[in-house]
Design an enzyme around this catalytic site. Structure first.
Site, PDB file in Angstrom:
ATOM      1  N   GLY A 188     -10.567  -2.261   4.184  1.00 29.00           N
ATOM      2  CA  GLY A 188      -9.441  -2.304   5.132  1.00 29.00           C
ATOM      3  C   GLY A 188      -9.309  -1.010   5.900  1.00 29.00           C
ATOM      4  O   GLY A 188     -10.252  -0.215   6.002  1.00 29.00           O
ATOM      5  N   ASP A 189      -8.122  -0.787   6.419  1.00 26.47           N
ATOM      6  CA  ASP A 189      -7.891   0.411   7.225  1.00 26.47           C
ATOM      7  C   ASP A 189      -7.628   1.655   6.386  1.00 26.47           C
ATOM      8  O   ASP A 189      -7.864   2.781   6.846  1.00 26.47           O
ATOM      9  CB  ASP A 189      -6.657   0.197   8.117  1.00 26.47           C
ATOM     10  CG  ASP A 189      -5.414  -0.053   7.258  1.00 26.47           C
ATOM     11  OD1 ASP A 189      -5.392  -1.080   6.557  1.00 26.47           O
ATOM     12  OD2 ASP A 189      -4.498   0.788   7.254  1.00 26.47           O
ATOM     13  N   THR A 217       0.244   1.243   7.160  1.00 30.93           N
ATOM     14  CA  THR A 217       0.254   0.142   6.194  1.00 30.93           C
ATOM     15  C   THR A 217       0.468  -1.159   6.959  1.00 30.93           C
ATOM     16  O   THR A 217       1.050  -1.159   8.027  1.00 30.93           O
ATOM     17  CB  THR A 217       1.364   0.339   5.152  1.00 30.93           C
ATOM     18  OG1 THR A 217       1.487  -0.871   4.399  1.00 30.93           O
ATOM     19  CG2 THR A 217       2.714   0.654   5.769  1.00 30.93           C
ATOM     20  N   THR A 235       0.847  -1.191   0.000  1.00 30.97           N
ATOM     21  CA  THR A 235       0.000   0.000   0.000  1.00 30.97           C
ATOM     22  C   THR A 235       0.883   1.241   0.000  1.00 30.97           C
ATOM     23  O   THR A 235       2.020   1.189   0.452  1.00 30.97           O
ATOM     24  CB  THR A 235      -0.861  -0.050   1.275  1.00 30.97           C
ATOM     25  OG1 THR A 235      -1.795  -1.100   1.122  1.00 30.97           O
ATOM     26  CG2 THR A 235      -1.570   1.237   1.575  1.00 30.97           C
TER      27      THR A 235
END
Ligand code: ASP
Length: 326
Positions: A226-227, A246, A196
C-alpha cells in the site's frame, strides 16, 4: 519558530456504529501516545526518535491496524509495512511484507540507519531484521480474534475490508454524492478505512520527521503493498513539513499525497493547513483518506475527506487534543 509539535493518527474512516467503549479506548491510546511524545520532546529527543517511539507504542497495542492487531491477508496471515523519514537530511527507510518483526517501524529505521538502501521487503527484510537482532515473534502474535472475525466477514462479502463491518446499504460513503458501491479492483470495499497508525513531529529545533505503520487492508492479496511504506505517498518529511497519510492506499499512491503537501508549501508558498486542505480536495478525487502534518514553524494540521479520523496533537504551548469525528 513556534516550538515543537506532534500529531498522531490511528486511521481515517470510522465506523459510525463504533461502540462508545471502543471510541474511549482509542482516545485513551492516542492520549497516552501523545503524552509519551510530549515528554520525549520536553527531554529534547530529536523528532525522528520521537516518531519511532510513538509509532512503536501504537504498534504494540492491538487496538489499531499495525503490529499486533494488523489486518489480515486473504490467507489469514499478517504482512506488515512501515516507513520513516527524517526531514533534516531527507533520509528514509521502509519495509514491506514483514511477518515476524514486532515493531516494523524500528526495522524501517534500521534500514535507514544501518543499510545502504531505503526499502527492504519480504524475505530480505526478515533476513535484515535477524542480522540486526530486532525482536521477532511468531506470525500468530499479530493475529487477534477480532481480525479473524473481520476477515471472515470480508470473505463472505468478497470485499477488501477497510475496517470493522461491511456497509449494510453497500452504497454509503463518507464523501458526499457517491451513488454506486465503492470498488477497488472490481471488488466492493467497505466505506470505513482501516486504522493504520502514523506520527509526525517537529522538534524544538525545527526538525521534521514522519512515520507510518500498517497491516494494510483486510483481505488484501498476499504481496500487496500500500501507500504506508512508500515515501512520498504515505509518508514524507522534508525541511518544511512532515506528513503521514491513512486511508485507501491505492488512491494515496496515485495522488503522491504526502509529498504533495510539501510540494505546494515549497512551490506555492501555502501555509500548512492550506496545503493540507488543497491536497485533500484536489488530489483525492477518487479515494478516501486523511493525513496529519506538522510544519517546521510548529504548526499542526489535519485533513480528511471521510467521516472521521482517529487523531490527536499537542504543541509546546500546552495545547493537546484527541478526536475521532469531523
Ligand atoms: N493506507 C493503508 C493501506 O492502504 C491503510 C490505512 O491507512 O489504514 O494499506
Amino acid at each position: 519558530m513556534g516550538g515543537w509539535a506532534i500529531a498522531v493518527h490511528g486511521g481515517a474512516g470510522v465506523d459510525p456504529n463504533l461502540p462508545a467503549h471502543r471510541q474511549e479506548q482509542a482516545k485513551q491510546l492516542l492520549t497516552r501516545c501523545l503524552q509519551l511524545g510530549v515528554s520525549a520532546l520536553n527531554s529534547n529527543l530529536p523528532a525522528i526518535d520521537v516518531v519511532e517511539l510513538v509509532v512503536r507504542e501504537l504498534e504494540t497495542d492491538p487496538l489499531f491496524n499495525s503490529g499486533r492487531g494488523s489486518a489480515l491477508t486473504e490467507k489469514g496471515t499478517v504482512e506488515m509495512e512501515a516507513s520513516i523519514m527524517d526531514g533534516t537530511k531527507r533520509r528514509c527507510g521502509a519495509v514491506s511484507g514483514v511477518t515476524t518483526v514486532k515493531n516494523p517501524i524500528s526495522l524501517a529505521r534500521l534500514v535507514m540507519d544501518k543499510s545502504p538502501h531505503s526499502y527492504l521487503a519480504f524475505s530480505g527484510a526478515e533476513e535484515f531484521a535477524r542480522q540486526q537482532g530486532v525482536e521477532t515473534v511468531d506470525n500468530e502474535y499479530f493475529i487477534t480474534p477480532e481480525n479473524v472475525g473481520m476477515l471472515k466477514l470480508a470473505k463472505e462479502a468478497n470485499a477488501i475490508l477497510f475496517d470493522y463491518r461491511i456497509p449494510s446499504a453497500g452504497n454509503e460513503t463518507c464523501g458526499a454524492g457517491v451513488e454506486s458501491p465503492l470498488q477497488m479492483n472490481g471488488l466492493p470495499i467497505s466505506i470505513y478505512a482501516p486504522e493504520t497508525v502514523g506520527c509526525v513531529v517537529v522538534d524544538g529545533q525545527g526538525r521534521c520527521a514522519a512515520g507510518t505503520s500498517t497491516g494494510g487492508l483486510m483481505n488484501k492479496m498476499t504481496g500487496r503493498i500500500g501507500d504506508s511504506p512508500l515515501i512520498g505517498a504515505g509518508t514524507y518529511a522534508g525541511e518544511v513539513c512532515g506528513v503521514s497519510c491513512t486511508g485507501e492506499g491505492e488512491a494515496i499512491i496515485r495522488g503522491t499525497l504526502a509529498r504533495e503537501v510539501a510540494a505546494v508549501m515549497e512551490y506555492r508558498g501555502l501555509k500548512l493547513q492550506e496545503a493540507v486542505d488543497f491536497v485533500i480536495k484536489e488530489r483525492l478525487d477518487e479515494g478516501m483518506a486523511g493525513l496529519i502534518a506538522v510544519s517546521k514553524s510548529g504548526e499542526v494540521a489535519y485533513g480528511f475527506n471521510c467521516n472521521g479520523m482517529f487523531r490527536g496533537c499537542a504543541t509546546q504551548d500546552g495545547f493537546m487534543e484527541v478526536g475521532i469525528w469531523e
